[in-house]
Design a protein around this motif. Structure first.
Motif, PDB file in Angstrom:
ATOM      1  N   GLY B 242       0.883  -1.219  -0.119  1.00 25.41           N
ATOM      2  CA  GLY B 242       0.154  -0.108   0.036  1.00 25.41           C
ATOM      3  C   GLY B 242       0.799   1.246  -0.042  1.00 25.41           C
ATOM      4  O   GLY B 242       0.394   2.249   0.520  1.00 25.41           O
ATOM      5  N   VAL B 243       1.847   1.429  -0.633  1.00 24.71           N
ATOM      6  CA  VAL B 243       2.752   2.696  -0.913  1.00 24.71           C
ATOM      7  C   VAL B 243       1.788   3.470  -1.657  1.00 24.71           C
ATOM      8  O   VAL B 243       0.956   3.516  -2.439  1.00 24.71           O
ATOM      9  N   VAL B 244       2.248   4.649  -1.525  1.00 22.23           N
ATOM     10  CA  VAL B 244       1.379   6.012  -2.272  1.00 22.23           C
ATOM     11  C   VAL B 244       2.326   7.028  -2.581  1.00 22.23           C
ATOM     12  O   VAL B 244       3.313   7.094  -2.497  1.00 22.23           O
ATOM     13  N   TYR B 385       3.061   4.822   3.861  1.00 19.64           N
ATOM     14  CA  TYR B 385       4.184   4.152   2.768  1.00 19.64           C
ATOM     15  C   TYR B 385       5.022   3.643   3.913  1.00 19.64           C
ATOM     16  O   TYR B 385       6.182   3.128   3.638  1.00 19.64           O
ATOM     17  N   LEU B 386       4.940   3.721   5.267  1.00 25.46           N
ATOM     18  CA  LEU B 386       5.835   3.503   6.352  1.00 25.46           C
ATOM     19  C   LEU B 386       6.089   1.905   6.293  1.00 25.46           C
ATOM     20  O   LEU B 386       7.417   1.455   6.308  1.00 25.46           O
ATOM     21  N   LYS B 387       5.170   1.114   5.810  1.00 29.31           N
ATOM     22  CA  LYS B 387       5.209  -0.206   5.702  1.00 29.31           C
ATOM     23  C   LYS B 387       6.189  -0.725   4.525  1.00 29.31           C
ATOM     24  O   LYS B 387       7.039  -1.583   4.553  1.00 29.31           O
ATOM     25  N   GLY B 388       5.919   0.308   3.324  1.00 30.88           N
ATOM     26  CA  GLY B 388       6.918  -0.146   2.351  1.00 30.88           C
ATOM     27  C   GLY B 388       8.316   0.273   2.424  1.00 30.88           C
ATOM     28  O   GLY B 388       9.129  -0.181   1.868  1.00 30.88           O
ATOM     29  N   PHE B 389       8.470   1.293   2.981  1.00 26.03           N
ATOM     30  CA  PHE B 389       9.669   2.085   3.374  1.00 26.03           C
ATOM     31  C   PHE B 389      10.436   0.809   4.403  1.00 26.03           C
ATOM     32  O   PHE B 389      11.557   0.470   4.066  1.00 26.03           O
ATOM     33  N   MET B 390       9.696   0.269   5.173  1.00 25.31           N
ATOM     34  CA  MET B 390      10.403  -0.808   6.062  1.00 25.31           C
ATOM     35  C   MET B 390      10.779  -2.210   5.018  1.00 25.31           C
ATOM     36  O   MET B 390      11.843  -2.625   5.196  1.00 25.31           O
ATOM     37  N   GLU B 391      10.193  -2.373   4.063  1.00 26.37           N
ATOM     38  CA  GLU B 391      10.368  -3.587   3.336  1.00 26.37           C
ATOM     39  C   GLU B 391      11.653  -3.198   2.256  1.00 26.37           C
ATOM     40  O   GLU B 391      12.223  -3.931   2.031  1.00 26.37           O
TER      41      GLU B 391
END
Lengths: 358, 417
Positions: B242-244, B385-391
């Motif tokens: 769910g990156v934006v 985008y925090l989750k995408g950043f971590m990935e």
């Protein structure tokens, strides 16, 4: 050891030490909130804070100034204290912004702390946010303080004698707030709305046949918005069916309704991969009793819901079964009151002015 | 050489009393697996405050766990206790450099609920303000990226470029950053022609100076070396997590709320969505650089459109009602009377906005009786985008952490709300 420190502070070299400190005020990188935008401007080429001998530096051990930029939260207060204690003497603190002074916009928040309760503050810079000029003025004031030894306010207000003036009426001059909060309002998320949206009607028909017997109602609430009222037990089945079309979660939300003894948990879904579904937001919501605040986690279908679910646990205490991080604080500090967004956790009442203590 | 077990006499225990938001099992596993657990932040030499908990093998990041919330300012709770109109400055505070977009999202949710049609002139003024803030935010993020890379000149240039933008916003609204200029039904004041001409001239200054910035920073070989092929997010991953915003478009998904669900006057100006297929840190940066060029083009078109419009009509009559005679060109003095008792109809009203860093969602739940929201939900792009950043951090080297952090432009005050 103490003798040599005393000699440094009051011996013949003391003026040189003061002079050296004055022109080397190095603030540590501690961007605590949004005022950091104006701090960055103050040290960039427009205002050039470096000409005052002040330069931002990364590591607390080599710096002697903290500029607190706005709000300090409970979580950050601990970090502020640790950073302050890491710095060598002599050290100074400047607090920027209204939030740092008396709380500003966030004065009655459950997660806020005043920086003056955490560290000794030398200068406050009012404003929301203060301009770079006023920040540099505070640095000049601090330099004066280092040289003269006393902190002086840079603005003096004229004082007027108000004793002869009679109040016009007994009532305070500030009008009362027109705030009206209904005590037990009905909360409805699926209010139908007449919109010209052909694709939506087709989509609703498709969903109705696909989710037969699993939903209570499917409503078009606005253009590009569809609300599906479901039971908690059917959520996982519905999610597994919808996850083929909708690939990410836009919102996980909880609404607390104490007078109906229930929580509403909603998931708003959307799609990046199907072009027609990109603007559509489908809202699945279910009511759960307040006493049994558990809901199946849908991170299996949508990993993007992970942090949103954890946030909702933090704020409302809804236990999402299947999310491995449940039971841990995520956003909030450990000493914050539990589940602050529930309706029975009240904030301090609004007040327009504060009595000045003499 | 054969591997041999090294036994240390030093009694090393996994720490127990640090308040870390990670399971004890994680620390123990790392300890047994001979990995390091490295804590980055909250006070770190970059900008913004969050803690990253990294599990590292050699110097490769195996796992990154975020510890956000250092700037969590209880916005949703405070919004439930204030009038709708008082929430405009409150909801502006997550990202004050992006003032146009953040207030626009909230105001549009209210307008949608009340079914208010905004006058054409106000739409264009809002669009100019939103695009100015978008350029300002992208430049801010470019400066912060330079700080992360240790490139001081790269920090000075975009902040010098921000000065004319701040000046333009000041001339439009009267304040440097926190303008709160957009109100339900329109904008606070009309923008005189002289100011619009200044805004148009500013775009030429920006364009010219951006060319030198390109030589100094964007096409700088050291910058390219630091950012290229680092922190790659594939298209599938970006969708899954769910990156934006520009970070999604850098991974090859053509999604921009301005095009998908057009608001204001975005469907009557011509612009393109810059996308890239690489998904690495450099393309995340380049997409935003290209967006600045698009924003400049949008601003020029909007100023040209405003030239042919009559001045004055900037607040919708639906919202002014009996004050439409006196307050239509200048709302000052009538704010409390017009907006003090605003009550939204019952239901949920969700608005999507393309803020500078990505999708911004406001969801207002009204009970139809009170003049304060029953529940106001705001999700900022940073939180998405925090989750995408971590990935994106996973599998990268520790030395590339700064480059990836900077390329996402992660701004904790915005993410934590």
């Amino acid at each position: 050891m103490d003798d040599s420190v005393d000699f440094l502070n009051s011996g013949i070299f003391a003026p040189f030490k003061k002079w050296g400190t004055k022109w080397s005020l190095w603030p540590v990188h501690l961007v605590t909130a949004c005022c950091g935008v104006e701090l960055a401007h103050a040290y960039a080429s427009g205002y050039d804070g470096e000409r005052l001998g002040s330069l931002n530096y990364g590591i607390a051990r080599q710096t002697n100034l903290i500029i607190v930029e706005g709000a300090i939260t409970r979580k950050m207060a601990r970090v502020l204290k640790i950073t302050y204690e890491q710095m060598p003497e002599p050290k100074f603190v400047i607090v920027m912004g209204a939030c740092g002074l008396k709380g500003g916009l966030f004065w009655n928040g459950y997660h806020m702390v005043r920086p003056s309760d955490v560290v000794p503050v030398d200068f406050f810079v009012p404003g929301c946010p203060p301009t770079p000029e006023s920040l540099l003025r505070a640095i000049r004031a601090l330099q004066d303080k280092i040289m003269s030894g006393e902190a002086r306010s840079t603005i003096e207000f004229e004082k007027y004698d108000l004793s002869g003036i009679k109040a016009r009426s007994e009532q305070p001059l500030v009008p009362p707030s027109p705030r009206y909060c209904s005590p037990t309002p009905p909360i409805k998320l699926d209010v139908p709305r007449d919109v010209d949206w052909e694709f939506g009607e087709k989509l609703v028909e498709e969903m109705k046949s696909e989710l037969k017997g699993l939903y209570k109602s499917i409503t078009i609430t606005d253009k590009n918005r569809i609300a599906i009222h479901v039971e908690k037990k059917d959520v996982v089945t519905i999610a597994s069916k919808l996850s083929k079309k909708f690939d990410h979660v836009k919102n996980v939300n909880v609404i607390d309704i104490p007078h109906e003894d229930s929580f509403i948990v909603e998931y708003q879904l959307s799609s990046y991969s199907v072009k027609e579904l990109m603007p559509v937001i489908v809202n699945i919501f279910a009511r759960i009793p307040r006493s049994d605040a558990r809901f199946p986690s849908l991170t299996v279908f949508w990993p993007s819901a992970d942090y949103l679910e954890r946030e909702m646990y933090d704020l409302f205490g809804i236990w999402f079964d299947g999310n491995p991080a449940m039971g841990e604080r995520f956003l909030l500090a450990p000493d914050t009151p539990e589940f602050p967004l529930r309706k029975d956790r009240k904030l301090r009442e609004e007040q327009y002015y504060e009595e000045v203590k003499q | 050489m054969t591997e041999r077990e090294v036994v240390l006499d030093v009694p090393v225990q996994p720490p127990t009393d640090l308040f870390l938001p990670i399971p004890k099992k994680f620390l123990e596993e790392a300890y047994r697996g001979d990995d390091y657990v490295v804590l980055v932040g909250p006070q770190h030499p970059g900008s913004g405050h969050m803690r990253l908990i990294l599990r590292i093998k050699g110097d490769v990041i195996l796992e990154a766990i975020p510890d956000p919330g250092y700037v969590h300012r209880c916005m949703e709770k405070l919004a439930e206790n204030r009038l709708y109109i008082q929430n405009i400055p409150l909801f502006e505070r997550p990202a004050i450099m992006d003032t146009g977009n953040v207030t626009l999202g909230y105001v549009r949710a209210i307008e949608n609920a009340l079914d208010v049609e905004v006058p054409e002139r106000a739409k264009y003024i809002r669009m100019i303000l939103a695009e100015l803030s978008r350029i300002g935010t992208h430049l801010y993020d470019a400066g912060i990226l330079a700080v992360f890379l240790g490139h001081t000149t790269g920090f000075m240039w975009p902040f010098a470029l921000r000065e004319p933008i701040v000046e333009a916003i000041t001339r439009i609204s009267g304040v440097r950053v926190t303008s709160s200029f957009i109100i339900p039904g329109g904008v606070r004041r009309d923008v005189p022609w002289k100011t619009l001409e200044f805004v148009r001239k500013t775009t030429f200054v920006l364009e010219k100076r951006l060319k030198s910035f390109e030589k100094i920073f964007i096409r700088n070989p050291t910058v390219i070396e630091r950012l290229k092929d680092v922190g790659v997010l594939s298209k599938e991953e970006a969708i899954k997590f769910g990156v934006v915003g520009p970070f999604l478009r850098a991974s090859g998904v053509e999604y921009d709320v301005r095009a998908v669900e057009p608001y204001e006057a975005y469907d009557s100006v011509s612009w393109e969505i810059p996308i890239s297929d690489h998904g690495d840190s450099y393309s995340r940066f380049l997409v935003r650089v290209e967006e600045i060029a698009q924003s400049i083009s949008i601003i020029r078109q909007a100023v040209n459109e405003l030239r042919s419009m009559p001045e004055g009509n900037i607040i919708s009559e639906d919202i002014l009602q009996e004050y439409s005679e006196v307050a239509s060109s200048d709302i000052r003095g009538f704010f409390f009377k017009v907006f003090g008792n605003l009550v939204l109809p019952s239901g949920e009203f969700t608005s999507l906005t393309e803020a500078a860093r990505g999708t911004l969602l406001y969801s207002i739940i009204s009970d139809g009786e009170s003049n304060i929201p029953y529940r106001a939900r705001v999700i900022t792009p940073g939180w998405y985008y925090l989750k995408g950043f971590m990935e994106a951090l996973r599998g990268e080297r520790l030395a590339d952490l700064q480059a990836i952090y900077g390329s996402f432009g992660y701004f904790p005050p915005e993410a934590d709300r």
